[in-house]
Design an enzyme around this catalytic site. Sequence first.
Site, PDB file in Angstrom:
ATOM      1  N   GLY A 510       9.113   7.758 -25.078  1.00 24.65           N
ATOM      2  CA  GLY A 510       8.279   8.065 -26.230  1.00 24.65           C
ATOM      3  C   GLY A 510       6.969   7.318 -26.193  1.00 24.65           C
ATOM      4  N   ILE A 511       5.980   7.873 -26.878  1.00 27.05           N
ATOM      5  CA  ILE A 511       4.678   7.233 -27.024  1.00 27.05           C
ATOM      6  C   ILE A 511       4.340   7.247 -28.498  1.00 27.05           C
ATOM      7  CG2 ILE A 511       2.259   7.224 -26.332  1.00 27.05           C
ATOM      8  CD1 ILE A 511       3.008   8.970 -23.958  1.00 27.05           C
ATOM      9  N   ASP A 636      13.303   0.533 -41.263  1.00 22.87           N
ATOM     10  CA  ASP A 636      13.182   1.842 -40.612  1.00 22.87           C
ATOM     11  C   ASP A 636      14.558   2.345 -40.191  1.00 22.87           C
ATOM     12  OD1 ASP A 636      11.906   4.118 -39.731  1.00 22.87           O
ATOM     13  OD2 ASP A 636      11.294   3.280 -37.812  1.00 22.87           O
TER      14      ASP A 636
END
Length: 775
Positions: A510-511, A636
């Site tokens: 992921g980025i 989160d």
Amino acid sequence: MSQDVFKHLTSKQVQRTRARSFGASFERPLASFLPKKENKNLLSNAARVKLLTFSSSSPYSFSYSPVLSRDANDGYIPLDTSSRANLWESVTDYDLQHANEPLVGNYYISTEALGDGLNRSPFTINPEKRRSLSDISYVPIPHKEHSNWPVHCSSQAIVTTSNTTFSIWSANDYFCLLFGYAGSQLNRHSVFDIFPKSFSSHLSNLIVSFPIDNEHERILFCGDVFPVITVDGVRLMDFWVKEKQGKLIWILEFVEESYIDIKLQDGVAVDERTEQPLTSDLLPSRLPKTWDQRLYLTTKTTEGYYCPSMIYPLSKSSFQYIIFHYAAGLLFINSDFKIISLNEALFESMLGYSDLLTKDISLIFPDFKLVLQQLADSHALDPGRVVSEIHVRHAYRTCTADKMKKADYPYLIHSDGNIIQIDCQIISVSPHSVKSNEPAFGVWLIFDSVDNRASDFVRSMRSSVILEEVVISDESEEEEDLSADEDYVDSEWEVVPHNIASYTTIKELGIGAYGQVKLATYKSNKVHEVILKSISKSRILLDSWMRDKDLGTVPMEISILHFLKAHSHPNIVKMITFFEDNENYYLLTEPQKPGIDLFDYIELKPSISEKESKAIFFQIALAVAHLHSFDIIHRDIKDENVILEGNGCARLIDFGSSSLTKNGPFDTFRGTVGFAAPELLRGEKYLGKEQDIWALGILLYTIVYRENPYYNIEEILDAKLRIPFELSKDNVDLICRMLDRNVHDRITIEETLQHHWFDDIRYLDTSHIRIPLSS
């Protein structure tokens, strides 16, 4: 009809109904495409019912408002995503791939379906798939070139302000990142500080012109595009602004675009970046002087396609030339083909028209009537049915086979006369209605410049004399290593290299806005695999630095994981080590192999038993209890941040939003909007633990019911919790107590672990409660 509902009706069976915050396929949020303005004399009350206009307290399955306007009292702020259609894909190839699909999908609009209390999403092609407003879409990170990077945590910048002074009360971390604000300094700013001076006065006057209403709720802007000053320069963003109880809730999202900053030098238009003159055919003969005079036009790419574009002034001698990469919008027409509902802001950006309401759809879609007739002859327009874009393409090719076609795809006519190729989906609402105020059809129009073709064209439009850029093959190998001289030695992981050049990437995971995550190995010993997370130093928020007595000044995430390494827990990810160079911190954690994240696990499983749900959730609750015992908050918690290992152990990962309660109370909220507690969205200061509990409640609900309980901000703030079915009385009681909107009455993590639902597993070996990974 809400764009969320229409999107859900028309999603393809082969596509996911939820996007990811990391590693997802490229998807675009449909938040900008809600119909915004209606003529109240055109839409009857009966039509409103057919268009699913239910209040948030409605018992029906969906609670969205299809038409949002500045004087609306029941509008909702959109927070969902939709899959992008590949406009440029070969029609023939696509037809071959979908040769066995029926002409239309088996999805209908009916009050019976809406009243189905057991199914939140009665229109989905695959009812076992879920939708979630926690979806994170790929949007451009603020940068000079368009980028298809996903934004971690939230692609939406959210800020709450006063509706009189417009001072900022609270914001999420993405807002702070975009505009360079420290969370502790938010209250020093007005929301108008983010706009260019020449535009902020225009916008403030516009908002002030709306009479203040503290008793009712209303939408001030929905999908309107405004310029803002980010840390990387002026960019366009979509805006949704809702007034509620004396405050304004602002949601900002980047427009997918390429752009050129232009300045006038002695009457010559010059590209500010290259300092080279632009080609003479790029600009119109007369440039706008004010925002109200902004120009909508089309730009022809090197491949011959036209893209919607816009030019607006930044100052007297500087301008920004915008090429839109993507636009999609929903409009409704009556049986006379007159447009009776649409989002005017969207279609103005897309087609340059500001007055399409009551106009014939042939003005913008000249072949629509032919396409509709072709579909009617195929019996594809039964009331409630949705015709997919591939079948609209087929109908278009069939009905235009005997005449000169202007395009291979259905197309729209821009106000400048050029054609824009699009994809189209059609829903038959009341095709036989003769009432002028009743919608006969809903039309979903999608423009998509795939693969950054518009971005490539921007570069080709610049003067042929362009400065060459130096490309460094591997910059990281040249950088000075700022970490310890000796490599880290771990009893299990042996010698861990402290230089990024010593690692080989196996897979990009992921980025995000703050960096990248990869699965990597040591070049010297490829047996060892690690999760390698890079954290860009330039993007670390001021409030996210921590003075650690052992490590010095490091990002909060590293400090907390370093502490948890000495105070480990079997259900929390373990950090191996970290190091840094001039640009980044590099965080190494143990891979969970074999393993799958909870998001995918729920998607792939046809059902999850109560025993399995309990085993998974109890382990995550144990992890959170461990964190809270040290006054650490995660901030989160969501299904994407839970990994299930092959041995049944569930682990909580990704501490990028974590903090310590001693740093509170907080006024900047982190994480994913879909898991955010209502007090965060109301702009209230918070302590952290209670908000982790709310996120746990959303997580448990998602595990049990395979969907999120709330689909938009309005529902998070006000909607009654809907229980589709009762897994068990104790399970429902636990969910309700965790999702209590009263912060002071919300259950604690200690009370959660002592809840009766866990009585049959509490005294088992909690180090590894095996999950029955049934197939």
